[in-house]
Each structure stands twice: as structure tokens, then as C-alpha cells.
Design an enzyme around this catalytic site. Structure first.
Site, PDB file in Angstrom:
ATOM      1  N   GLY A  68     -19.055 -25.341   4.849  1.00 17.73           N
ATOM      2  CA  GLY A  68     -18.296 -25.300   3.574  1.00 17.73           C
ATOM      3  C   GLY A  68     -17.700 -27.277   3.602  1.00 17.73           C
ATOM      4  O   GLY A  68     -16.881 -27.355   2.627  1.00 17.73           O
ATOM      5  N   HIS A  69     -18.286 -27.835   3.940  1.00 16.65           N
ATOM      6  CA  HIS A  69     -18.040 -29.756   3.836  1.00 16.65           C
ATOM      7  C   HIS A  69     -19.206 -30.045   4.427  1.00 16.65           C
ATOM      8  O   HIS A  69     -19.356 -30.680   5.558  1.00 16.65           O
ATOM      9  CB  HIS A  69     -16.682 -29.191   5.446  1.00 16.65           C
ATOM     10  CG  HIS A  69     -15.793 -31.198   5.249  1.00 16.65           C
ATOM     11  ND1 HIS A  69     -16.041 -31.588   5.980  1.00 16.65           N
ATOM     12  CD2 HIS A  69     -14.556 -31.086   5.021  1.00 16.65           C
ATOM     13  CE1 HIS A  69     -15.683 -32.918   5.779  1.00 16.65           C
ATOM     14  NE2 HIS A  69     -14.493 -32.362   4.788  1.00 16.65           N
ATOM     15  N   PHE A  70     -19.455 -30.099   3.265  1.00 13.81           N
ATOM     16  CA  PHE A  70     -19.386 -30.191   2.068  1.00 13.81           C
ATOM     17  C   PHE A  70     -21.032 -29.175   1.499  1.00 13.81           C
ATOM     18  O   PHE A  70     -21.547 -30.498   2.088  1.00 13.81           O
ATOM     19  CB  PHE A  70     -19.071 -31.389   0.885  1.00 13.81           C
ATOM     20  CG  PHE A  70     -17.907 -32.207   0.969  1.00 13.81           C
ATOM     21  CD1 PHE A  70     -16.187 -31.077   0.842  1.00 13.81           C
ATOM     22  CD2 PHE A  70     -17.425 -32.962   1.613  1.00 13.81           C
ATOM     23  CE1 PHE A  70     -15.748 -32.106   1.216  1.00 13.81           C
ATOM     24  CE2 PHE A  70     -16.747 -33.601   2.190  1.00 13.81           C
ATOM     25  CZ  PHE A  70     -15.045 -33.176   1.239  1.00 13.81           C
TER      26      PHE A  70
END
Length: 150
Positions: free
Chosen positions: A52-54
């Protein structure tokens, strides 16, 4: 105190209570109890935070770089006290001052963790910390940790 070279993952696990996915030190290259530590974390695409990052441009979160430095500081403190963590106390990361992020850390990087003890008094430890990749500073700050009974 005497310089200690090379702690592998088994000895690191004895000196930190953290476990996957939150163990952020892979190897210690040098510890000088009472003074400093040089450790590293291999950054791989398999790290859970990259989902999720990124997703389109994976970057290690800055707070985790600081956490990795704090974990190295914890190892240094336990080596300095000539003890290991136990179920009766915890070593909290309680402060960051003058924190700066200078360059992104990405999969494939080897994050070198350099921490020096600045001061220790009544269970409060202060450190000067710097993270480097390929010899370049990627993050730095002054950390504070506290040992507390639970």
C-alpha cells in the site's frame, strides 16, 4: 566495554522482542557497548508495507526507517547494560527530534543503521541516529527511548 562484531539474526532475536513483520534489523556489523552500533536492514519487495505504500512506486515509510534506527538503538542499549529483554519490562521508543528524510528507500536497498548514545540517565536513553543507503544519508534524527517495568 569491549567491541562486539557481527550479530546474526539469532542473536538479534535474543536482544529484541520484535518479530516479523515488525523486526527491522537483519544483521549487526559492529557494536561498541556504551558508544555505538552499525547494523543493517535489507529492503525487499516482499515487505508487507509495499502493498500500500505505494503500489505504483514502492517506498519504505519514513516512520519505519526511524523504527529500524530505534531497534538498533535498543540492541545497543541491551548490549551496553549487558542484559536482554524480558517479560517484566519494555523498552519504549518515546521521542524523535530533528528528524529529516533526505532520500526515498526502495526495494533492493540495504539500509545501514548508525546509532550513537548521546546520553543515558535514569532509564531514559538519547541517541543520535543516521540511516544510509550506498553511503548517502537517507534519514537522520535524535531518538529517545525509555525502559519501563510492566
Amino acid at each position: 566495554m569491549e567491541r562486539v562484531d557481527l550479530m546474526d539474526i539469532h542473536e538479534i532475536l535474543e536482544h529484541l522482542p520484535h518479530r516479523y513483520p515488525f523486526l527491522l534489523v537483519d544483521r549487526v556489523l559492529e557494536v561498541v557497548p556504551g558508544k555505538s552500533i552499525h547494523a543493517y536492514k535489507n529492503i525487499t519487495m516482499n515487505e508487507p508495507y509495499f502493498v500500500g505504500h505505494f503500489p505504483h512506486h514502492p517506498v519504505m515509510p519514513g516512520v519505519l526507517i526511524m523504527e529500524a534506527l530505534a531497534q538498533a538503538a535498543g540492541i545497543l542499549s541491551f548490549k551496553t547494560m549487558d542484559t536482554k529483554p524480558d517479560a517484566n519490562s519494555v523498552f519504549y521508543f518515546v521521542g524523535i527530534d530533528e528528524c529529516r528524510f533526505k532520500k526515498p528507500v526502495m526495494p533492493g536497498d540495504q539500509l545501514h543503521l548508525h546509532v550513537q548514545i548521546a546520553r543515558q540517565m535514569r532509564g531514559i536513553w538519547k541517541y543520535v541516529a543516521e540511516a544510509r543507503v550506498d553511503g548517502q544519508v537517507v534519514a537522520e534524527g535524535k531518538l529517545m527511548c525509555a525502559q519501563r517495568d510492566i
